[in-house]
Design an enzyme around this catalytic site. Structure first.
Site, PDB file in Angstrom:
ATOM      1  N   GLU A 108       0.866  -1.179   0.000  1.00  0.00           N
ATOM      2  CA  GLU A 108       0.000   0.000   0.000  1.00  0.00           C
ATOM      3  C   GLU A 108       0.893   1.216   0.000  1.00  0.00           C
ATOM      4  O   GLU A 108       1.915   1.228   0.686  1.00  0.00           O
ATOM      5  CB  GLU A 108      -0.863   0.023   1.260  1.00  0.00           C
ATOM      6  CG  GLU A 108      -2.053  -0.903   1.160  1.00  0.00           C
ATOM      7  CD  GLU A 108      -2.838  -0.961   2.447  1.00  0.00           C
ATOM      8  OE1 GLU A 108      -3.663  -1.865   2.574  1.00  0.00           O
ATOM      9  OE2 GLU A 108      -2.607  -0.104   3.314  1.00  0.00           O
ATOM     10  N   TYR A 140       7.442   1.429  -7.751  1.00  0.00           N
ATOM     11  CA  TYR A 140       6.643   0.201  -7.772  1.00  0.00           C
ATOM     12  C   TYR A 140       6.129  -0.100  -9.184  1.00  0.00           C
ATOM     13  O   TYR A 140       6.151  -1.254  -9.629  1.00  0.00           O
ATOM     14  CB  TYR A 140       5.466   0.319  -6.789  1.00  0.00           C
ATOM     15  CG  TYR A 140       5.884   0.560  -5.356  1.00  0.00           C
ATOM     16  CD1 TYR A 140       7.006  -0.074  -4.822  1.00  0.00           C
ATOM     17  CD2 TYR A 140       5.175   1.415  -4.523  1.00  0.00           C
ATOM     18  CE1 TYR A 140       7.400   0.142  -3.504  1.00  0.00           C
ATOM     19  CE2 TYR A 140       5.555   1.637  -3.203  1.00  0.00           C
ATOM     20  CZ  TYR A 140       6.673   0.996  -2.712  1.00  0.00           C
ATOM     21  OH  TYR A 140       7.061   1.213  -1.419  1.00  0.00           O
TER      22      TYR A 140
HETATM   23  C1  LIG Z   1      10.558   5.551  -2.014  1.00  0.00           C
HETATM   24  C2  LIG Z   1      12.049   5.393  -1.720  1.00  0.00           C
HETATM   25  C3  LIG Z   1      12.245   4.131  -0.893  1.00  0.00           C
HETATM   26  C4  LIG Z   1      12.813   5.266  -3.035  1.00  0.00           C
HETATM   27  O1  LIG Z   1      14.169   5.043  -2.720  1.00  0.00           O
HETATM   28  P1  LIG Z   1      15.350   5.697  -3.607  1.00  0.00           P
HETATM   29  O2  LIG Z   1      16.621   5.085  -3.160  1.00  0.00           O
HETATM   30  O3  LIG Z   1      15.229   7.166  -3.540  1.00  0.00           O
HETATM   31  O4  LIG Z   1      14.912   5.191  -5.063  1.00  0.00           O
HETATM   32  P2  LIG Z   1      15.883   4.763  -6.250  1.00  0.00           P
HETATM   33  O5  LIG Z   1      16.971   5.771  -6.401  1.00  0.00           O
HETATM   34  O6  LIG Z   1      16.287   3.353  -6.060  1.00  0.00           O
HETATM   35  O7  LIG Z   1      14.910   4.872  -7.481  1.00  0.00           O
HETATM   36  C5  LIG Z   1      14.072   3.776  -7.807  1.00  0.00           C
HETATM   37  C6  LIG Z   1      12.959   4.237  -8.704  1.00  0.00           C
HETATM   38  O8  LIG Z   1      12.082   5.069  -7.963  1.00  0.00           O
HETATM   39  C7  LIG Z   1      11.534   6.068  -8.828  1.00  0.00           C
HETATM   40  N1  LIG Z   1      11.907   7.361  -8.270  1.00  0.00           N
HETATM   41  C8  LIG Z   1      12.800   7.616  -7.285  1.00  0.00           C
HETATM   42  N2  LIG Z   1      12.828   8.927  -7.008  1.00  0.00           N
HETATM   43  C9  LIG Z   1      11.936   9.512  -7.849  1.00  0.00           C
HETATM   44  C10 LIG Z   1      11.476  10.854  -8.034  1.00  0.00           C
HETATM   45  N3  LIG Z   1      11.959  11.864  -7.311  1.00  0.00           N
HETATM   46  N4  LIG Z   1      10.521  11.066  -8.964  1.00  0.00           N
HETATM   47  C11 LIG Z   1      10.018  10.058  -9.703  1.00  0.00           C
HETATM   48  N5  LIG Z   1      10.414   8.765  -9.560  1.00  0.00           N
HETATM   49  C12 LIG Z   1      11.347   8.515  -8.651  1.00  0.00           C
HETATM   50  C13 LIG Z   1      12.122   5.818 -10.184  1.00  0.00           C
HETATM   51  O9  LIG Z   1      11.230   4.954 -10.869  1.00  0.00           O
HETATM   52  C14 LIG Z   1      13.403   5.095  -9.867  1.00  0.00           C
HETATM   53  O10 LIG Z   1      13.833   4.258 -10.889  1.00  0.00           O
HETATM   54  P3  LIG Z   1      14.809   4.825 -12.036  1.00  0.00           P
HETATM   55  O11 LIG Z   1      15.924   5.551 -11.345  1.00  0.00           O
HETATM   56  O12 LIG Z   1      15.224   3.569 -12.718  1.00  0.00           O
HETATM   57  O13 LIG Z   1      13.934   5.725 -12.840  1.00  0.00           O
HETATM   58  C15 LIG Z   1      12.597   6.653  -0.967  1.00  0.00           C
HETATM   59  O14 LIG Z   1      12.276   7.806  -1.704  1.00  0.00           O
HETATM   60  C16 LIG Z   1      12.088   6.821   0.439  1.00  0.00           C
HETATM   61  O15 LIG Z   1      12.636   6.256   1.388  1.00  0.00           O
HETATM   62  N6  LIG Z   1      11.013   7.612   0.611  1.00  0.00           N
HETATM   63  C17 LIG Z   1      10.473   7.882   1.946  1.00  0.00           C
HETATM   64  C18 LIG Z   1       9.810   6.657   2.519  1.00  0.00           C
HETATM   65  C19 LIG Z   1       8.721   6.146   1.619  1.00  0.00           C
HETATM   66  O16 LIG Z   1       7.949   6.913   1.068  1.00  0.00           O
HETATM   67  N7  LIG Z   1       8.655   4.809   1.480  1.00  0.00           N
HETATM   68  C20 LIG Z   1       7.654   4.144   0.666  1.00  0.00           C
HETATM   69  C21 LIG Z   1       6.468   3.825   1.491  1.00  0.00           C
HETATM   70  S1  LIG Z   1       5.216   3.008   0.534  1.00  0.00           S
END
Ligand SMILES: CC(C)(COP(=O)(O)OP(=O)(O)OC[C@H]1O[C@@H](n2cnc3c(N)ncnc32)[C@H](O)[C@@H]1OP(=O)(O)O)[C@@H](O)C(=O)NCCC(=O)NCCS
Length: 147
Positions: free
Chosen positions: A104, A116
């Protein structure tokens, strides 16, 4: 510097909570986190030497695994670690016998949603006003991926 995965245990609760609190507007309480370590839950941290870059908590029940929580420390976001955690969760879920993954996500959490969708999750439902937010309530999007 090299990174590695290690299992989340109750010993890391304080360190995990630092990342949790830094990442979420409405973080889990320490008590909730503690209740999701062990038993039907599985969790891993992604570490660089001794520091935690991020972690996830999954739940496995009867062929289905749910991603309960995933976060990457704000200093390390946007570097591919979230995707590494998602891939690791998927592999662990498969090894436990999962054939379907669920999660979710807040409707306005665009980075998580994109991550996702790019990993093959599709929307299968919506819970209106499910999450408290800074401006009232926010919908939860329920997503599923078949393995
Ligand atoms: C969501 C989260 C885990 C992503 O982790 P991250 O290390 O920043 O993500 P990544 O660098 O591995 O990127 C993975 C994918 O996420 C997406 N993504 C990441 N940041 C993005 C942004 N600012 N805008 C759009 N897409 C984004 C892209 O699809 C990316 O893939 P790509 O680089 O191949 O295009 C991180 O932002 C986070 O911890 N957020 C706060 C907690 C949270 O919201 N958790 C999810 C709860 S459901």
């Amino acid at each position: 510097m090299t990174t590695h995965f290690s299992p989340v245990t109750k010993d890391q609760l304080a360190e995990i909570m630092l990342v949790e609190n830094a990442c979420h507007s409405h973080p889990w309480s320490e008590q909730t986190m503690l209740s999701c370590i062990g038993g039907r839950y599985f969790g891993f941290m992604l570490k660089q030497e001794q520091s935690i870059l991020g972690f996830y908590i999954g739940e496995y029940v009867a062929g289905e695994a749910t991603l309960m929580d995933v976060c990457v420390s704000p200093d390390h976001q946007g570097k591919g670690y979230g995707k590494q955690l998602l891939i690791h969760f998927t592999e662990q879920a498969k090894s436990l016998g999962a054939t379907q993954l669920f999660l979710e996500v807040r409707a306005k959490n665009i980075s998580a949603l994109m991550m996702y969708i790019n990993w093959g999750f599709v929307e299968v439902g919506r819970r209106t006003g499910y999450y408290p937010s800074n401006i009232g309530y926010e919908d939860a999007i329920v997503m599923k991926k078949k393995l």
